[in-house]
Design a protein around this motif. Structure first.
Motif, mmCIF file in Angstrom:
data_model
loop_
_atom_site.group_PDB
_atom_site.id
_atom_site.type_symbol
_atom_site.label_atom_id
_atom_site.label_comp_id
_atom_site.label_asym_id
_atom_site.label_seq_id
_atom_site.Cartn_x
_atom_site.Cartn_y
_atom_site.Cartn_z
ATOM 1 N N GLY A 184 1.245 2.949 2.671
ATOM 2 C CA GLY A 184 1.419 3.218 4.104
ATOM 3 C C GLY A 184 2.824 2.973 4.615
ATOM 4 N N ASP B 295 -5.259 6.154 -0.041
ATOM 5 C CA ASP B 295 -5.164 4.947 -0.856
ATOM 6 C C ASP B 295 -6.562 4.365 -1.034
ATOM 7 O OD1 ASP B 295 -5.781 3.072 1.083
ATOM 8 O OD2 ASP B 295 -3.713 2.461 1.443
ATOM 9 N N SER C 268 0.878 -1.172 0.000
ATOM 10 C CA SER C 268 0.000 0.000 0.000
ATOM 11 C C SER C 268 0.915 1.221 0.000
ATOM 12 C CB SER C 268 -0.870 -0.007 1.254
ATOM 13 O OG SER C 268 -0.058 0.213 2.388
#
Ligand code: ATP
Ligand code: MG
Length: 402
Positions: free
Chosen positions: A187, A343, A185
């Motif tokens: 992140g 996202d 992701s």
């Protein structure tokens, strides 16, 4: 005489029995790639250690590069000397003079794998110690906590003298242990999970779920930049970009709000597993950490994991956020990860996701719709791109490891 080589200790590779040569060969490739800007340095990989012959290259610069290479336990800049006691003593003194500062204490630490050598380790320690004391004024020995430890190693072919042992990155050589698919992701967690898996020798390919127009090009760019950073380890990083919009819309139409998160994760896992099979990989890697968010309770993992029997590697599962952030800083992904772009999951995030989803319920909700067709379509529409490290962007790409 200053250092003419660097002695590299393998650490865990040494326990590898029959596969050892393969591991050593992988490590040799990693070192070769890392030292591509030092054309005179020559790598001699032996069964129990590696030598980098400097041939005039700068040892400090090479030290800096060796520190990041997986599969190296430690290393020491060294000089090679014939096994002639007088020559060895001169070389030890000369090296010591170059590196020591006034007021520093020292000790000699001898190691002897050649048992036929005329002195044993205790005798070497006292012989070399007194030679140095005699020739440098005001010096003191401290065997407990010395500032400088001069290592004298007597091997069959020669003696090696070094004064410093530098810690390596540990782990296993890059791409020595098969392939896994990293669910990446934008992140903080998943890039760290990828890095830690690479450290255990896995070749890692990224899979990113992208939901335009709900997620922006800038969110995608973030993942490309993270991939670029991960590519530093092996020279390149393959990233699969999965078009996920249609599935997310279907989920929101078909699944009750509090179960959309569970189904979203299940669909991501199914698609990743299909890509894994296509790529001949044997595992899936995620950045999950137990209890961090709703999707990472034990109940959630149980309900999500049910879609596959493929091993799922979760390197961060027991780590605290601060420990993870610490690694993210070290591997230079943190500042990319904290850029604010959304996202695909934050856009569709339900107001109150179930923290304890029931498997039978999610299976039941999903049974009213043919997700398989959309999954196939997403797999077919997936784009695979090869990303090079940022440090190589402007120059010759060098030898990638695979
Ligand atoms: P991260 O910091 O890695 O985004 P997170 O703490 O935000 O993790 P979740 O959002 O629950 O946690 O995601 C858990 C894992 O699911 C991520 O670590 C990642 O492996 C995977 N994942 C989440 N979103 C995506 C995405 N858009 N593409 C690919 N994988 C994803
Ligand atoms: Mg996330």
């Amino acid at each position: 005489m200053m250092y003419d080589r660097i002695l590299v200790r393998y650490g865990e590779i040494s326990t590898k029995g029959r596969n050892r040569n393969k591991f050593i060969d992988r490590l040799r490739k990693s070192v070769k790639r890392a030292l591509r800007d030092h054309p005179n340095a020559a790598i001699k990989a032996e069964r129990d250690r590696m030598f980098i012959l400097l041939n005039g290259e700068d040892s400090e610069e090479i030290n800096r590069k060796l520190k990041d290479i997986f599969g190296i336990q430690s290393f020491s800049p060294a000089v090679k000397v014939d096994k002639d006691l007088e020559k060895m003593k001169d070389a030890a003194l000369e090296l010591f003079k170059k590196i020591h500062q006034p007021e520093q204490t020292f000790k000699i630490s001898a190691k002897r794998s050649d048992k036929t050598f005329e002195l044993d380790t205790n005798e070497i320690n006292s012989e070399f110690g007194s030679h140095i004391l005699k020739n440098i004024d005001g010096l003191k020995v401290d065997v407990r906590n010395p500032d400088v430890t001069l290592q004298i190693e007597i091997r069959k072919e020669a003696a090696y003298i070094s004064a410093e042992t530098i810690k390596g990155a540990g782990g296993l050589p890059a791409a020595s242990g098969g392939k896994g698919m990293l669910m990446l992701s934008g992140g903080i967690d998943s890039p760290v999970a990828g890095y830690l898996t690479m450290k255990r020798g896995l070749e890692v390919e990224g899979v990113h779920f992208f939901s335009p127009p709900f997620t922006s090009e800038r969110a995608k760019q973030k993942v490309l930049d993270l991939s670029e950073q991960l590519a530093e380890v092996t020279g390149q990083f393959a990233l699969h970009i999965v078009p996920f919009t249609e599935i997310q819309q279907a989920i929101h139409k078909q699944i009750p709000d509090n179960y959309t998160m569970t189904t979203t994760r299940r669909m991501m896992l199914r698609i990743t597993d299909a890509l894994r099979e296509k790529e001949g990989a044997l595992a899936i890697i995620t950045g999950e950490s137990l209890g961090q968010v709703a999707s990472q309770t034990l109940e959630s993992m149980f309900a999500i994991n049910e879609v596959t029997t493929t091993p799922i590697i979760r390197p961060l599962i027991t780590m605290d956020k601060l420990e993870i952030m610490d690694i993210a800083h070290k591997i230079k992904t943190h500042d990319i990860s904290i850029r604010p772009y959304e996202d695909c999951c934050t856009v569709f995030v339900p107001s109150s996701p179930k923290t304890k989803p029931k498997l039978e319920k999610v299976q039941n909700f999903e049974s009213y719709f043919d997700f398989e067709e959309l999954i196939q379509k997403a797999v077919e529409g997936t784009e695979r791109i090869i990303i090079k490290p940022a440090s190589e962007r402007e120059e010759d790409p060098g030898d990638a490891l695979f």
